[in-house]
Every structure is written in structure tokens, then in C-alpha cells.
Design a protein around this motif. Structure first.
Motif, PDB file in Angstrom:
ATOM      1  N   THR A  59       0.818  -1.216   0.000  1.00  0.00           N
ATOM      2  CA  THR A  59       0.000   0.000   0.000  1.00  0.00           C
ATOM      3  C   THR A  59       0.849   1.262   0.000  1.00  0.00           C
ATOM      4  OG1 THR A  59      -0.135  -0.057   2.401  1.00  0.00           O
ATOM      5  CG2 THR A  59      -1.918  -1.103   1.175  1.00  0.00           C
ATOM      6  N   GLU A  87      -8.311  -0.631  -0.378  1.00  0.00           N
ATOM      7  CA  GLU A  87      -8.946   0.169   0.677  1.00  0.00           C
ATOM      8  C   GLU A  87      -9.090  -0.639   1.958  1.00  0.00           C
ATOM      9  OE1 GLU A  87     -13.304   2.150   1.451  1.00  0.00           O
ATOM     10  OE2 GLU A  87     -12.496   2.198  -0.586  1.00  0.00           O
ATOM     11  N   ASP A  88      -9.569  -1.869   1.846  1.00  0.00           N
ATOM     12  CA  ASP A  88      -9.717  -2.717   3.025  1.00  0.00           C
ATOM     13  C   ASP A  88      -8.366  -3.027   3.665  1.00  0.00           C
ATOM     14  OD1 ASP A  88     -12.421  -2.713   2.680  1.00  0.00           O
ATOM     15  OD2 ASP A  88     -12.545  -4.764   1.886  1.00  0.00           O
ATOM     16  N   GLU A  90      -5.626  -1.114   3.565  1.00  0.00           N
ATOM     17  CA  GLU A  90      -5.163   0.102   4.245  1.00  0.00           C
ATOM     18  C   GLU A  90      -5.863   0.282   5.582  1.00  0.00           C
ATOM     19  OE1 GLU A  90      -5.484   3.488   1.679  1.00  0.00           O
ATOM     20  OE2 GLU A  90      -4.054   2.672   0.240  1.00  0.00           O
ATOM     21  N   ASN A  91      -7.188   0.022   5.627  1.00  0.00           N
ATOM     22  CA  ASN A  91      -7.932   0.136   6.878  1.00  0.00           C
ATOM     23  C   ASN A  91      -7.445  -0.892   7.903  1.00  0.00           C
ATOM     24  OD1 ASN A  91      -9.446   2.203   5.803  1.00  0.00           O
ATOM     25  ND2 ASN A  91     -11.125   0.871   5.177  1.00  0.00           N
ATOM     26  N   ALA A  92      -7.213  -2.118   7.461  1.00  0.00           N
ATOM     27  CA  ALA A  92      -6.748  -3.162   8.371  1.00  0.00           C
ATOM     28  C   ALA A  92      -5.348  -2.850   8.903  1.00  0.00           C
ATOM     29  CB  ALA A  92      -6.751  -4.517   7.669  1.00  0.00           C
ATOM     30  N   ALA A  94      -4.067   0.159   9.215  1.00  0.00           N
ATOM     31  CA  ALA A  94      -4.182   1.313  10.101  1.00  0.00           C
ATOM     32  C   ALA A  94      -4.642   0.891  11.495  1.00  0.00           C
ATOM     33  CB  ALA A  94      -5.143   2.339   9.511  1.00  0.00           C
ATOM     34  N   GLU A  95      -5.498  -0.115  11.575  1.00  0.00           N
ATOM     35  CA  GLU A  95      -5.957  -0.602  12.875  1.00  0.00           C
ATOM     36  C   GLU A  95      -4.831  -1.245  13.667  1.00  0.00           C
ATOM     37  OE1 GLU A  95      -9.188  -3.297  12.324  1.00  0.00           O
ATOM     38  OE2 GLU A  95     -10.487  -1.771  11.426  1.00  0.00           O
ATOM     39  N   HIS A  96      -3.918  -1.926  12.974  1.00  0.00           N
ATOM     40  CA  HIS A  96      -2.849  -2.650  13.653  1.00  0.00           C
ATOM     41  C   HIS A  96      -1.579  -1.839  13.827  1.00  0.00           C
ATOM     42  CE1 HIS A  96      -5.127  -6.279  13.822  1.00  0.00           C
ATOM     43  NE2 HIS A  96      -5.273  -6.327  12.504  1.00  0.00           N
TER      44      HIS A  96
END
Length: 112
Positions: A59, A87-88, A90-92, A94-96
Motif C-alpha cells: 500500500t 482500501e480494506d 489500508e484500513n486493516a 491502520a488498525e494494527h
């Protein structure tokens, strides 16, 4: 007993795998390992007869790396949903990801 002895006497790997920071060495290792993965994938699809793909995603900004290898019908479906996958991911990630302040406290002091 013989199996345990074989495992115990197996030669140890010289050094564990680590992230390669030298860009030219990193790229050469990436190319070599991707070539091996592709060969294994094509052997698997030929022998087993199932559709399979290898999906390599990074990413990095501004242009993310998105490589798909394998069976054409499955590859086309995955490429169709490239935007959603990135997109999914990047979100995952960002959470970790640790907070900016947390990372600084985990680094050892610099010895100059």
C-alpha cells in the motif's frame, strides 16, 4: 527414534531471514522468490486442476503495488475488485499500526 535423530541432526540454517534494507538486494530477492512462487503455482494448478492466484500487495503511496499471478478467470475477478482490496487492506493496516508515540518508546537508544 530414527526420525527424532534425523530432526536433531538436521543442519541449521546459517542465519534467519531478515528484511533486506539494500534496495538492489531487496529487489533481486523479491524477483527470485516471485519466480519460485509462480513456478509452484503453475505446478499446483496443472497437477491439481484448481484455479489459484498469488496476490502481492503493497500500500505504498502514491501508487500502490498490486500484482496478481495465476488462473486468468480468477485473476480478472481479483483485478476487478482491486480498489476495494487496497482500501480494506489500508484500513486493516491502520488498525494494527502502533500510534506515533508508542513507536518512539519501543526504539532502543542510539549509540553514536
Amino acid at each position: 527414534m530414527a526420525a527424532a535423530a534425523a530432526v536433531a541432526t538436521k543442519s541449521k540454517q546459517k542465519r534467519p531471514h531478515v528484511f533486506e534494507t539494500n534496495h538492489s538486494t531487496h529487489k533481486r530477492q523479491q524477483t527470485r522468490l516471485l519466480r519460485k512462487l509462480r513456478a509452484i503455482l503453475y505446478e499446483y494448478t496443472t497437477r491439481v486442476g484448481q484455479q489459484a492466484i498469488i496476490l502481492c500487495v503493497s500500500t505504498s503511496q502514491p501508487n500502490p503495488v498490486f500484482m496478481v499471478f495465476g488462473a486468468a478467470p480468477l485473476e480478472n475477478v481479483v483485478r476487478k475488485y482491486k480498489g476495494m482490496i487496497l482500501e480494506d487492506l489500508e484500513n486493516a493496516l491502520a488498525e494494527h499500526a502502533p500510534a506515533c508515540g508508542d513507536l518512539a518508546s519501543e526504539l532502543p537508544p542510539r549509540n553514536i
